[in-house]
Motif scaffolding. Structure first.
Motif, short mmCIF file in Angstrom:
data_model
loop_
_atom_site.label_atom_id
_atom_site.label_comp_id
_atom_site.label_asym_id
_atom_site.label_seq_id
_atom_site.Cartn_x
_atom_site.Cartn_y
_atom_site.Cartn_z
N THR A 453 -8.63 10.57 10.29
CA THR A 453 -7.59 11.10 9.40
C THR A 453 -7.80 10.64 7.97
OG1 THR A 453 -6.01 11.14 11.23
CG2 THR A 453 -5.11 11.28 9.01
N VAL A 454 -8.08 9.35 7.79
CA VAL A 454 -8.27 8.79 6.45
C VAL A 454 -9.49 9.45 5.78
CG1 VAL A 454 -8.92 6.71 5.16
CG2 VAL A 454 -7.13 6.60 6.91
N ASN A 455 -10.58 9.57 6.52
CA ASN A 455 -11.78 10.16 5.92
C ASN A 455 -11.55 11.63 5.55
OD1 ASN A 455 -14.86 9.82 5.44
ND2 ASN A 455 -14.70 11.71 6.61
N LEU A 456 -10.85 12.36 6.43
CA LEU A 456 -10.54 13.76 6.13
C LEU A 456 -9.64 13.85 4.90
CD1 LEU A 456 -10.44 16.81 6.91
CD2 LEU A 456 -8.43 16.24 8.30
N ASP A 457 -8.65 13.00 4.83
CA ASP A 457 -7.69 13.06 3.73
C ASP A 457 -8.35 12.76 2.39
OD1 ASP A 457 -4.86 13.17 2.74
OD2 ASP A 457 -5.31 11.09 2.22
N THR A 458 -9.31 11.85 2.39
CA THR A 458 -9.93 11.43 1.12
C THR A 458 -11.12 12.28 0.73
OG1 THR A 458 -11.24 9.78 2.34
CG2 THR A 458 -9.18 9.04 1.32
N THR A 459 -11.74 12.98 1.69
CA THR A 459 -12.97 13.72 1.36
C THR A 459 -12.95 15.19 1.74
OG1 THR A 459 -14.10 13.29 3.49
CG2 THR A 459 -14.29 11.60 1.76
N GLY A 460 -12.00 15.60 2.58
CA GLY A 460 -12.14 16.90 3.22
C GLY A 460 -11.23 18.01 2.76
N VAL A 461 -10.36 17.77 1.78
CA VAL A 461 -9.43 18.81 1.35
C VAL A 461 -9.47 18.91 -0.17
CG1 VAL A 461 -7.05 19.60 1.33
CG2 VAL A 461 -7.94 18.44 3.35
#
Length: 823
Positions: A453-461
């Motif tokens: 979740t953290v990686n998606l939130d910081t890099t994926g949107v």
């Protein structure tokens, strides 16, 4: 019934969890980022902004308004739609647009992204469950990392590839069943769906399948190699052939695009060290979706422990470990090497969006790491200690020998902390104490979900303001509705200050601009020679003059400026701060020139100013169309001095300025993509005006101002407008017209000359020539002629025959096998 449903859910709980957990994580992150309707942001990014949303909107309009799926006048000067559908829109899910309300195409695409990310988790979990014959809930954790890997964080907006990503595990599982059990159904169906949905991303999958096939046959020690190879070849060809209904038209269209042809690299080049590429496996590494070559391969920090544990695992054969180790190493080398990159990307270099095969690296790495967990009894606490030290050692090498622009120290430190946490959890997992085992499982779930979740939130949107993208769409439609009410004939419209070169598909009007891999490259070259914007995958109205606007039947111009009234265009309507101007010089779709003009006019001679001048001279003008006006070039700005009321353009040849601003004193005009080099349309200016050109990119703009000679424009225009085709009827795929000539001439149509058009002159089939090597030219004798043109996508019928034949052969082999089994 209810009990059966409950039993089914219970028996497949890991698959449902693998779908819904990534789906819900992605949904939660979208809400946190203010994605509409939870804010005014939307997913539109890079090509989704410029291509996928406009093209999906065009498909939506065709489905809802009954337009032809073969051709569209809203794509540049006119373009094949089947080819565009095959390249951008072939996902079967896009047909759900039939149920999408008007104005919500963006939200439809957002929902598809969430669904396809969920399907990535589902399919990978299904692969792990089937391959390893396990129903362990640990498959869910690995499925989450596959669904939310750096590849999907970087390219989740690329909805045309996402079908290939979630289908890949099913295709690979199908190959394993084909090799091990002789079962062909899953392989054929899944690979057919992947190629059909997007042939390009499937090219990399097919390369992977060939390599993986040889690995599988070697592990079988060559048993039945010939028989299995024949099966593999047959069903691979059948899967490709089943998609021929789209592939053959696609090949035809691509052959005349900027992507046609193969240019093999002359030199071997290394983009970066393999160690730097491996560093991209750390958490919170900025994803790359532009022109760099870095791969997006993060798939969880646990791999830094589990991969080394895999190599040390006593229950996994060394031959299997060696094969997969070499395969992963080959991937890393491929990311860094230009020759291998060229082959992985279908004998072409990607135009941005690098390392597109990385999703297969992620698949293989996670499958290897899951096998470590599945064979946990093959590892000891000593193995965990050694693997942890090796993982930390690798991270230390990243810190010492990679640039911080590749991976930051904070990312390396965070990866090291998570690595140690997973090592401790794995120690619990392999222990004999059930209490510690359960504790390890709980902590693993918490850690995996939090990390992903953290990686998606910081890099994926990455988001775009939805209001900015959509605020004027209704105004454009109002202006187009007015123009259609004033005209029964064919006409085109274009814009100043466009959001995208495909804006015409958002509001449904015929234009002279397009940005697509499938453009007719000959038209783009013609545009460039005339001083307009043209390139490998675009051609655009930018750089058009009143003369070239007339050539391409651009009758109207939309802009947010109310200061465009002049002797060459006049204001005719307005809506919500947007204005519609009518060009006073507009030619119909077809006009006649003398037969020798094509040979006499060398449009490639000189620059855009000189090309237009020479054409006007060939049409009878005695004066040049453009004459130089006083221009001062100095550091900081270039000033064009207007000595008399005139239409002004500026020519420049260097690419240093990516954007420019023209300051007139009372108004300004901004120009973007100036490194594409096109004429700057400065509009009608009054005597005494000084126009200052400035750029934030360079202190020196080497530009020259020109004023347009209206007498020359009138002479050339009157000559072209002297004999024109009367348009009797037209639609998406047909044109009916008539023209009367007093002497032999050439009918020029501002339509790209492409194979799909069948032309009848007085009922007799004729072959079209080209004007400017791009537009249709039809030689005609003196007299009155009836012109009939119909468009059929080239290769569509042959492709349908091949697809049907492949399906019949597949069904035939299935029944033949059943018959043999019965015997």
């Amino acid at each position: 019934m209810r009990e059966n449903i409950v039993r089914h859910i219970k028996n497949n709980r890991e698959l449902y969890l693998a779908f819904f957990i990534p789906f819900l994580i992605m949904a939660a992150v979208c809400i946190a980022h203010g994605i509409y309707p939870f804010g005014n942001q939307c997913f539109l990014h890079i090509d989704m902004y410029h291509q996928y949303c406009p093209f999906t909107t065009e498909f939506f309009n065709k489905l809802h308004n009954g337009g032809s799926l073969m051709y569209s006048w809203n794509l540049g000067l006119g373009s094949d739609f089947i080819g565009l559908y095959a390249y951008y829109l072939a996902s079967p899910m896009n047909w759900l647009l039939l149920f999408c309300p008007k104005g919500f195409v963006i939200e439809f695409m957002t929902l598809l992204i969430l669904i396809k990310i969920g399907l990535c988790g589902f399919s990978f979990a299904y692969y792990l469950r089937s391959h390893f014959k396990t129903r362990s809930l640990s498959v869910v954790l690995f499925a989450v990392f596959y669904a939310l890997s750096a590849f999907t964080c970087a390219y989740n907006w690329n909805i045309m590839w996402m079908d290939g990503i979630w289908l890949a595990p099913l295709v690979i599982l199908g190959l394993e069943r084909l090799v091990d059990e002789g079962k062909c159904g899953m392989y054929y169906i899944a690979l057919s769906c992947s190629i059909f949905s997007n042939f390009y991303i499937s090219v990399m999958l097919c390369i992977f399948l060939v390599i993986y096939y040889f690995i599988l046959t070697i592990e079988r020690k060559g048993k039945d190699f010939l028989h299995i190879s024949l099966r593999f070849g047959l069903y691979s060809l059948l899967a490709g052939g089943t998609s021929a209904i789209l592939l053959l038209p696609e090949i035809k269209i691509l052959s005349v695009s900027g992507s046609g042809g193969i240019s093999f690299p002359a030199l071997i080049q290394w983009y970066y060290s393999v160690l730097s590429g491996m560093a991209r496996s750390c958490i919170n590494v900025e994803v790359i979706a532009t022109t760099d070559h870095w791969p997006n391969i993060y798939c969880g920090c646990a791999v830094f422990v589990l991969f080394f544990l895999y190599l040390l695992n006593r229950n996994i054969s060394w031959k299997k470990k060696l094969a997969r180790f070499l395969f992963l190493a080959f991937f890393q080398i491929s990311f860094a090497n230009n020759i291998l990159t060229f082959f992985w990307h279908g004998l072409d270099f990607p135009d941005g969006i690098p390392a597109r095969q990385a999703y297969l690296y992620v698949f293989l790495m996670l499958a290897v790491c899951f096998e470590t967990v599945h064979e946990a009894k093959g590892n000891t606490p000593v193995h965990i200690l050694i693997s942890s030290l090796l993982g930390l050692g690798l991270l230390t090498l990243f810190a010492l020998f990679t640039d911080e622009s590749v991976v930051t120290i904070s990312s390396i430190v965070m990866t090291g902390i998570l690595l140690l946490a997973y090592a401790v959890i794995y120690m619990f997992y392999i222990g004999k104490d059930k209490k510690f085992y359960r504790m390890g499982c709980i902590f693993a779930c918490i850690l995996v979900l939090t990390e992903a979740t953290v990686n998606l939130d910081t890099t994926g949107v990455i988001t775009t303001n939805r209001d900015t993208y959509t605020e004027n769409l209704d105004n454009y439609e109002n202006l187009i509705r007015y123009a259609e009410g004033e005209n029964e004939d064919f006409f085109r419209v274009d814009k100043y200050n466009r959001l995208t070169k495909n804006e015409s598909t958002l509001s449904g009007y015929r234009s002279a601009s397009i940005f697509s891999t499938l453009i007719n490259i000959n038209v783009a070259d013609f545009y460039k020679e005339l001083g307009m914007e043209g390139g490998k995958n675009y051609y655009c109205y930018s750089g058009a003059t009143p003369f070239t606007a007339a050539l391409f039947s651009v009758k109207y111009l939309m802009t947010d400026s109310a200061l465009e009234d002049s002797p060459v265009r006049s204001l005719v309507d307005a809506s919500g701060g947007m204005y519609l101007y009518e060009n006073k010089y507009t030619l119909p779709l077809g006009f006649v020139v003398d037969p020798g003009l094509k040979e006499r006019w060398n449009y490639k001679w000189g620059n855009g100013i000189e090309a237009q001048d020479s054409l006007c001279r060939e049409l009878g003008a005695s004066e040049p169309l453009f004459t130089e006006t006083a221009t001062t070039v100095e550091t900081g700005k270039t000033t064009i001095h207007v000595s008399e009321d005139a239409y002004i353009v500026a020519y420049y040849s260097d690419k240093d300025a990516k954007s420019m601003t023209a300051d007139y004193g009372v108004k300004t005009r901004k120009f973007t993509k100036c490194d594409h080099v096109y004429l700057l349309d400065l509009g009608w200016c009054t005597a005494g005006t000084d126009i200052s050109l400035t750029s934030a990119d360079t202190d020196l703009i080497k530009a020259q101002g020109y004023q347009m000679n209206l007498d020359t424009l009138n002479t050339a225009y009157d000559k072209l407008n002297e004999t024109t085709m009367e348009l009797l009827e037209f639609g998406d795929t047909y044109i009916e017209g008539s023209v009367e000539l007093l002497e032999p001439g050439s009918l020029i149509l501002s339509i790209p000359a492409e194979e799909g058009w069948k032309i009848l002159v007085d009922g007799e089939s004729v072959e079209a020539d080209t004007f400017g090597d791009s537009l249709m030219l039809i030689p005609l004798a003196a007299g009155k002629h009836e012109i009939s043109m119909k468009y059929r996508t080239p290769g569509l019928f042959a492709g349908a025959v091949v697809s049907g034949l492949c399906i019949v052969i597949f069904i035939g082999t299935v029944f033949w096998k059943r018959k043999l089994r019965k015997k």
